[in-house]
Design a protein around this motif. Sequence first.
Motif, PDB file in Angstrom:
ATOM      1  N   ASP A  45       0.853  -1.185   0.000  1.00 41.49           N
ATOM      2  CA  ASP A  45       0.000   0.000   0.000  1.00 41.49           C
ATOM      3  C   ASP A  45       0.896   1.244   0.000  1.00 41.49           C
ATOM      4  O   ASP A  45       1.824   1.353   0.807  1.00 41.49           O
ATOM      5  CB  ASP A  45      -0.894  -0.005   1.236  1.00 41.49           C
ATOM      6  N   LEU A  46       0.631   2.164  -0.928  1.00 39.23           N
ATOM      7  CA  LEU A  46       1.461   3.368  -1.023  1.00 39.23           C
ATOM      8  C   LEU A  46       1.481   4.161   0.277  1.00 39.23           C
ATOM      9  O   LEU A  46       2.480   4.775   0.627  1.00 39.23           O
ATOM     10  CB  LEU A  46       0.959   4.266  -2.156  1.00 39.23           C
ATOM     11  N   LYS A  47       0.380   4.123   0.997  1.00 38.12           N
ATOM     12  CA  LYS A  47       0.321   4.878   2.246  1.00 38.12           C
ATOM     13  C   LYS A  47       1.308   4.348   3.281  1.00 38.12           C
ATOM     14  O   LYS A  47       1.691   5.069   4.204  1.00 38.12           O
ATOM     15  CB  LYS A  47      -1.096   4.845   2.807  1.00 38.12           C
ATOM     16  N   ALA A  48       1.723   3.067   3.087  1.00 43.10           N
ATOM     17  CA  ALA A  48       2.702   2.496   4.016  1.00 43.10           C
ATOM     18  C   ALA A  48       4.062   3.167   3.865  1.00 43.10           C
ATOM     19  O   ALA A  48       4.885   3.157   4.798  1.00 43.10           O
ATOM     20  CB  ALA A  48       2.826   0.993   3.789  1.00 43.10           C
ATOM     21  N   LEU A  49       4.318   3.762   2.687  1.00 44.90           N
ATOM     22  CA  LEU A  49       5.605   4.447   2.481  1.00 44.90           C
ATOM     23  C   LEU A  49       5.732   5.675   3.365  1.00 44.90           C
ATOM     24  O   LEU A  49       6.831   6.062   3.747  1.00 44.90           O
ATOM     25  CB  LEU A  49       5.752   4.854   1.005  1.00 44.90           C
ATOM     26  N   THR A  50       4.592   6.278   3.673  1.00 49.46           N
ATOM     27  CA  THR A  50       4.635   7.497   4.489  1.00 49.46           C
ATOM     28  C   THR A  50       4.986   7.199   5.945  1.00 49.46           C
ATOM     29  O   THR A  50       5.303   8.121   6.700  1.00 49.46           O
ATOM     30  CB  THR A  50       3.281   8.208   4.433  1.00 49.46           C
ATOM     31  N   VAL A  51       4.928   5.921   6.322  1.00 47.12           N
ATOM     32  CA  VAL A  51       5.318   5.551   7.685  1.00 47.12           C
ATOM     33  C   VAL A  51       6.828   5.722   7.840  1.00 47.12           C
ATOM     34  O   VAL A  51       7.316   6.271   8.837  1.00 47.12           O
ATOM     35  CB  VAL A  51       4.895   4.105   8.011  1.00 47.12           C
ATOM     36  N   LYS A  52       7.571   5.255   6.828  1.00 47.36           N
ATOM     37  CA  LYS A  52       9.033   5.374   6.890  1.00 47.36           C
ATOM     38  C   LYS A  52       9.488   6.779   6.520  1.00 47.36           C
ATOM     39  O   LYS A  52      10.462   7.298   7.062  1.00 47.36           O
ATOM     40  CB  LYS A  52       9.677   4.354   5.942  1.00 47.36           C
ATOM     41  N   TYR A  53       8.761   7.404   5.580  1.00 42.86           N
ATOM     42  CA  TYR A  53       9.106   8.762   5.146  1.00 42.86           C
ATOM     43  C   TYR A  53       7.869   9.653   5.328  1.00 42.86           C
ATOM     44  O   TYR A  53       7.050   9.802   4.404  1.00 42.86           O
ATOM     45  CB  TYR A  53       9.541   8.768   3.677  1.00 42.86           C
ATOM     46  N   PRO A  54       7.705  10.251   6.500  1.00 46.82           N
ATOM     47  CA  PRO A  54       6.517  11.070   6.793  1.00 46.82           C
ATOM     48  C   PRO A  54       6.355  12.271   5.855  1.00 46.82           C
ATOM     49  O   PRO A  54       5.251  12.799   5.706  1.00 46.82           O
ATOM     50  CB  PRO A  54       6.746  11.536   8.229  1.00 46.82           C
ATOM     51  N   GLU A  55       7.469  12.712   5.218  1.00 45.86           N
ATOM     52  CA  GLU A  55       7.371  13.877   4.341  1.00 45.86           C
ATOM     53  C   GLU A  55       6.716  13.549   3.001  1.00 45.86           C
ATOM     54  O   GLU A  55       6.426  14.450   2.211  1.00 45.86           O
ATOM     55  CB  GLU A  55       8.759  14.488   4.103  1.00 45.86           C
ATOM     56  N   LEU A  56       6.480  12.250   2.724  1.00 47.79           N
ATOM     57  CA  LEU A  56       5.822  11.839   1.489  1.00 47.79           C
ATOM     58  C   LEU A  56       4.308  11.862   1.651  1.00 47.79           C
ATOM     59  O   LEU A  56       3.776  11.579   2.722  1.00 47.79           O
ATOM     60  CB  LEU A  56       6.260  10.434   1.079  1.00 47.79           C
ATOM     61  N   THR A  57       3.597  12.174   0.575  1.00 50.51           N
ATOM     62  CA  THR A  57       2.132  12.108   0.553  1.00 50.51           C
ATOM     63  C   THR A  57       1.690  11.418  -0.732  1.00 50.51           C
ATOM     64  O   THR A  57       2.385  11.506  -1.762  1.00 50.51           O
ATOM     65  CB  THR A  57       1.504  13.508   0.616  1.00 50.51           C
TER      66      THR A  57
END
Length: 355
Positions: A45-57
């Motif tokens: 899930d793309l939203k899981a990437l924001t867990v490691k990189y909070p600056e991503l949306t």
Amino acid sequence: MRKTLMLIFAGLGTLVGVFLLSNLNEAFMNYSPELLKVTHRSNVDLKALTVKYPELTVEDTEKDIIRTPYGKSLWFATQLPSISGVIRANLIPIEPAFSMKKYVFELKQKLEHYSRGDFGTSGGYGSTKGILFKDQLKKMIPRTLTYLLPGLLFSILLGVGFSLLAFMRKSLGKLIDGIHMLLMGLPDFFVIVLIQLIAVYASRLTDKRVILIIQVGNEVPFLIPFLAITLIPAVLIYGTMRTAIGREMAQAYVVTAYAKGLGRSRVLLRHVFRNVLEDLLAIMPKATTIAVSSMAVAEVLCNIVGVGGYIIRPFYQDVSALPLMCTLLAVFTISLHGIFALIRKLLVVNTSEVA
């Protein structure tokens, strides 16, 4: 004092201008500076990437597009594939455009790195680590100065010497003037190539390496860059001095000196040369600039990894400190200009009429 301050500000303005212009390529962009298309496995899930990189949306879930902080898309494109389930992250192409926002952003990034002592790297591809620019510079500067400073000094001696000789020996002066006119009509690049071709044919005729033509390992050509740095400024200095000496030879004090029985050589060396010294010092800044540009061209043609020619080698084409190198060349040139201005102030006596 006011004039000195104006010169200092002019020098600083030149350095700033060189740095800004050498970074102008940073203002052009052909990919989005803040959008990435992520290719991933179905269980990610793309939203899981924001867990490691909070600056991503997540910008677009259907098209798998994410938004990064401005100017960080390239960095995240190299980092995201290391996450399990992410296959790759691609930059999104856009129509090529000039962006002042990107230009200012990149300048701020570079100045921030410079303030930390990070001046970039030369080379380095994939997993290959590049060479620190400041370490490489320690080798390039001495290499370039070995022929730049002697070449510049010899160009002064050559230009001044032949201009004096042309007035001492009129028949020889016509020959020197003819050679001067020929060299003045030839492009600088052609003169350097001609020197290199002569070296090549000389080596072929003798079946031995008479002159080193290109850099081989740690063996660096000396004669070709030395001649290139010497000849082209010498032509300029000769023309200036020839005109200046001709002007002084028509002055009344020269006629008086001849009437007193002084010889031509003595008049030239003891009286005329002193009065044309200002002309020599006035042309030296321009001659210095020509010498530096000739050095850069010679290093490129001779494949020398020096201050002016290191970028032509494939290993160094990934250099991130090219603007800094351009600025360093400007600092060197302006410093020599300052030295000549100081010598001119100390040696040349200015006279003016008073009421």
